[in-house]
Design a protein around this motif. Structure first.
Motif, PDB file in Angstrom:
ATOM      1  N   SER A   1      57.572  85.145  68.648  1.00  0.00           N
ATOM      2  CA  SER A   1      58.255  84.812  69.897  1.00  0.00           C
ATOM      3  C   SER A   1      59.510  85.657  69.990  1.00  0.00           C
ATOM      4  N   SER A   2      60.297  85.431  71.019  1.00  0.00           N
ATOM      5  CA  SER A   2      61.566  86.145  71.170  1.00  0.00           C
ATOM      6  C   SER A   2      62.706  85.460  70.428  1.00  0.00           C
ATOM      7  N   SER A   3      62.426  84.365  69.720  1.00  0.00           N
ATOM      8  CA  SER A   3      63.440  83.612  68.981  1.00  0.00           C
ATOM      9  C   SER A   3      63.253  83.802  67.488  1.00  0.00           C
ATOM     10  N   ARG A   4      64.310  84.292  66.818  1.00  0.00           N
ATOM     11  CA  ARG A   4      64.214  84.454  65.365  1.00  0.00           C
ATOM     12  C   ARG A   4      64.037  83.113  64.672  1.00  0.00           C
ATOM     13  N   TYR A   5      64.541  82.053  65.286  1.00  0.00           N
ATOM     14  CA  TYR A   5      64.427  80.725  64.673  1.00  0.00           C
ATOM     15  C   TYR A   5      63.002  80.202  64.778  1.00  0.00           C
ATOM     16  N   LEU A   6      62.381  80.357  65.940  1.00  0.00           N
ATOM     17  CA  LEU A   6      61.001  79.925  66.110  1.00  0.00           C
ATOM     18  C   LEU A   6      60.049  80.770  65.282  1.00  0.00           C
TER      19      LEU A   6
ATOM     20  N   VAL B   1      62.191  77.525  59.263  1.00  0.00           N
ATOM     21  CA  VAL B   1      62.963  76.822  60.283  1.00  0.00           C
ATOM     22  C   VAL B   1      62.067  75.838  61.022  1.00  0.00           C
ATOM     23  N   ARG B   2      60.858  76.272  61.384  1.00  0.00           N
ATOM     24  CA  ARG B   2      59.935  75.374  62.090  1.00  0.00           C
ATOM     25  C   ARG B   2      59.632  74.143  61.245  1.00  0.00           C
ATOM     26  N   ASP B   3      59.416  74.346  59.962  1.00  0.00           N
ATOM     27  CA  ASP B   3      59.103  73.212  59.085  1.00  0.00           C
ATOM     28  C   ASP B   3      60.313  72.305  58.932  1.00  0.00           C
ATOM     29  N   TRP B   4      61.523  72.908  58.790  1.00  0.00           N
ATOM     30  CA  TRP B   4      62.729  72.096  58.631  1.00  0.00           C
ATOM     31  C   TRP B   4      62.946  71.239  59.876  1.00  0.00           C
ATOM     32  N   VAL B   5      62.833  71.844  61.048  1.00  0.00           N
ATOM     33  CA  VAL B   5      63.058  71.105  62.289  1.00  0.00           C
ATOM     34  C   VAL B   5      62.034  69.993  62.441  1.00  0.00           C
ATOM     35  N   ALA B   6      60.767  70.312  62.232  1.00  0.00           N
ATOM     36  CA  ALA B   6      59.720  69.299  62.386  1.00  0.00           C
ATOM     37  C   ALA B   6      59.896  68.157  61.394  1.00  0.00           C
ATOM     38  N   THR B   7      60.274  68.499  60.171  1.00  0.00           N
ATOM     39  CA  THR B   7      60.424  67.470  59.132  1.00  0.00           C
ATOM     40  C   THR B   7      61.657  66.614  59.349  1.00  0.00           C
ATOM     41  N   HIS B   8      62.798  67.246  59.491  1.00  0.00           N
ATOM     42  CA  HIS B   8      64.059  66.501  59.426  1.00  0.00           C
ATOM     43  C   HIS B   8      64.517  65.942  60.768  1.00  0.00           C
ATOM     44  N   LEU B   9      63.973  66.420  61.860  1.00  0.00           N
ATOM     45  CA  LEU B   9      64.271  65.788  63.148  1.00  0.00           C
ATOM     46  C   LEU B   9      63.349  64.607  63.411  1.00  0.00           C
ATOM     47  N   LEU B  10      62.215  64.554  62.722  1.00  0.00           N
ATOM     48  CA  LEU B  10      61.223  63.519  63.012  1.00  0.00           C
ATOM     49  C   LEU B  10      61.076  62.481  61.907  1.00  0.00           C
TER      50      LEU B  10
ATOM     51  N   ILE C   1      68.355  78.516  54.396  1.00  0.00           N
ATOM     52  CA  ILE C   1      67.415  79.157  55.316  1.00  0.00           C
ATOM     53  C   ILE C   1      68.148  80.020  56.333  1.00  0.00           C
ATOM     54  N   LEU C   2      69.189  79.474  56.940  1.00  0.00           N
ATOM     55  CA  LEU C   2      69.883  80.192  58.007  1.00  0.00           C
ATOM     56  C   LEU C   2      70.570  81.456  57.495  1.00  0.00           C
ATOM     57  N   ARG C   3      70.992  81.465  56.266  1.00  0.00           N
ATOM     58  CA  ARG C   3      71.632  82.664  55.725  1.00  0.00           C
ATOM     59  C   ARG C   3      70.664  83.838  55.658  1.00  0.00           C
ATOM     60  N   GLU C   4      69.365  83.547  55.602  1.00  0.00           N
ATOM     61  CA  GLU C   4      68.360  84.602  55.596  1.00  0.00           C
ATOM     62  C   GLU C   4      67.835  84.896  56.993  1.00  0.00           C
ATOM     63  N   VAL C   5      67.886  83.915  57.878  1.00  0.00           N
ATOM     64  CA  VAL C   5      67.350  84.096  59.223  1.00  0.00           C
ATOM     65  C   VAL C   5      68.363  84.766  60.149  1.00  0.00           C
ATOM     66  N   GLN C   6      69.627  84.387  60.043  1.00  0.00           N
ATOM     67  CA  GLN C   6      70.636  84.942  60.934  1.00  0.00           C
ATOM     68  C   GLN C   6      71.012  86.370  60.537  1.00  0.00           C
ATOM     69  N   ASP C   7      71.470  87.144  61.507  1.00  0.00           N
ATOM     70  CA  ASP C   7      71.895  88.525  61.294  1.00  0.00           C
ATOM     71  C   ASP C   7      73.381  88.509  60.924  1.00  0.00           C
ATOM     72  N   ILE C   8      73.666  88.513  59.641  1.00  0.00           N
ATOM     73  CA  ILE C   8      75.041  88.377  59.168  1.00  0.00           C
ATOM     74  C   ILE C   8      75.875  89.603  59.542  1.00  0.00           C
ATOM     75  N   ASP C   9      75.280  90.781  59.529  1.00  0.00           N
ATOM     76  CA  ASP C   9      76.021  91.978  59.938  1.00  0.00           C
ATOM     77  C   ASP C   9      76.464  91.863  61.395  1.00  0.00           C
ATOM     78  N   HIS C  10      75.597  91.327  62.236  1.00  0.00           N
ATOM     79  CA  HIS C  10      75.951  91.150  63.650  1.00  0.00           C
ATOM     80  C   HIS C  10      77.083  90.133  63.798  1.00  0.00           C
ATOM     81  N   ILE C  11      77.026  89.064  63.025  1.00  0.00           N
ATOM     82  CA  ILE C  11      78.079  88.052  63.084  1.00  0.00           C
ATOM     83  C   ILE C  11      79.413  88.665  62.653  1.00  0.00           C
ATOM     84  N   ASN C  12      79.398  89.483  61.612  1.00  0.00           N
ATOM     85  CA  ASN C  12      80.631  90.137  61.174  1.00  0.00           C
ATOM     86  C   ASN C  12      81.156  91.101  62.235  1.00  0.00           C
ATOM     87  N   ALA C  13      80.260  91.753  62.973  1.00  0.00           N
ATOM     88  CA  ALA C  13      80.693  92.623  64.064  1.00  0.00           C
ATOM     89  C   ALA C  13      81.344  91.811  65.179  1.00  0.00           C
TER      90      ALA C  13
END
Length: 268
Positions: free
Chosen positions: A23-28, A33-42, A61-73
């Motif tokens: 998809s166009s979402s790095r999280y989806l 992430v999909r498993d975490w959301v499905a498990t811990h929200l439900l 999980i998020l430390r690997e999914v998010q673009d840390i270089d972009h955040i630092n920029a």
């Protein structure tokens, strides 16, 4: 059967040559992430999976999914237009006090309240293991971890599961008040997912606690909206003050106290 086709207009089927979900979402796109959301929200709460472990998994999980270089920029751009934030990063203050350093504070002070919370629950000061940050993102996350418990005290959130919503929403709101939307959004990925697990579980499994849960969200958002930048506050400087005096000294406003412990005890 009712015809809802008018609500479904505009949906397009997008073709792809990918052999996996995309998809166009790095999280989806990330199965973790999909498993975490499905498990811990439900899921319901249970002793087999203590609730603090939810958030630790999410951080990793998020430390690997998010673009840390972009955040630092984004941080670099923010520092160019925010002298106070730039000075905060340049100072690079890191807390070093430990449990024994809190012993001398009176029970009515921030330090004394924090000490009682730690000793009563056999905890240590460090939420995150201490480390030397290599960039702005890591420093920001280190300070967020060092100050989280103190935000519970000064924001009026109890040290219980529902009470977690107060510091969550303090940060979620405060970041967007004082930072650019894109940077605030990147820094809030953990908070929005971590807090939403509490909200959905309340409605799905513990509806008798929903109004108290919702109130915690509202109280946290009010503090975040009305206060000075929470992420730059030196909470360590006010350990000897009462919470009321500490809020005044730091610029924390809009605090409304409420007890969430009894409601949280029903989450089983």
């Amino acid at each position: 059967m009712a015809d809802y086709s008018y609500l479904m207009k505009g949906i397009e089927t997008v073709s792809t040559d990918s052999s996996v979900l995309v998809s166009s979402s790095r999280y989806l796109n990330d199965a973790r992430v999909r498993d975490w959301v499905a498990t811990h929200l439900l899921r319901r709460n249970g002793p087999d999976i203590p609730t603090p472990s939810d958030s630790i998994q999410l951080v990793q999980i998020l430390r690997e999914v998010q673009d840390i270089d972009h955040i630092n920029a984004l941080f670099a751009a923010e520092r160019q237009q925010n002298p106070a934030l730039d000075a905060w990063f340049k100072e690079g203050f890191i807390s070093t006090f430990g449990l024994d350093d809190l012993k001398g504070y009176g029970p009515e002070t921030v330090g004394g309240i924090f000490y009682a919370q730690l000793t009563d629950n056999d905890l240590q000061v460090d939420i995150v293991p201490p480390f030397t940050p290599r960039n702005d993102y890591e420093y920001f996350q280190l300070r967020a971890g060092q100050t989280h418990d103190l935000e519970h005290i000064l924001g009026g959130g109890g040290f219980d599961f529902i009470g977690e919503l107060v510091p969550y929403y303090m940060r979620l709101t405060n970041l967007f008040v004082h930072m650019s939307p894109e940077l605030a959004g990147e820094l809030s990925a953990f908070s929005i997912l971590g807090s939403t697990r509490i909200i959905t579980r309340a409605v799905l499994h513990y509806p008798q606690t929903w109004l108290i849960t919702q109130n915690a969200v509202e109280r946290g958002a009010k503090v975040g909206r009305e206060s000075a930048p929470l992420y730059m506050m030196r909470y360590e400087d006010v350990l000897g003050l009462t919470p009321e005096a500490a809020r005044e000294a730091l610029g924390i406003k809009g605090v409304q106290l409420a007890d969430t412990a009894a409601a949280s005890a029903q989450w089983c």
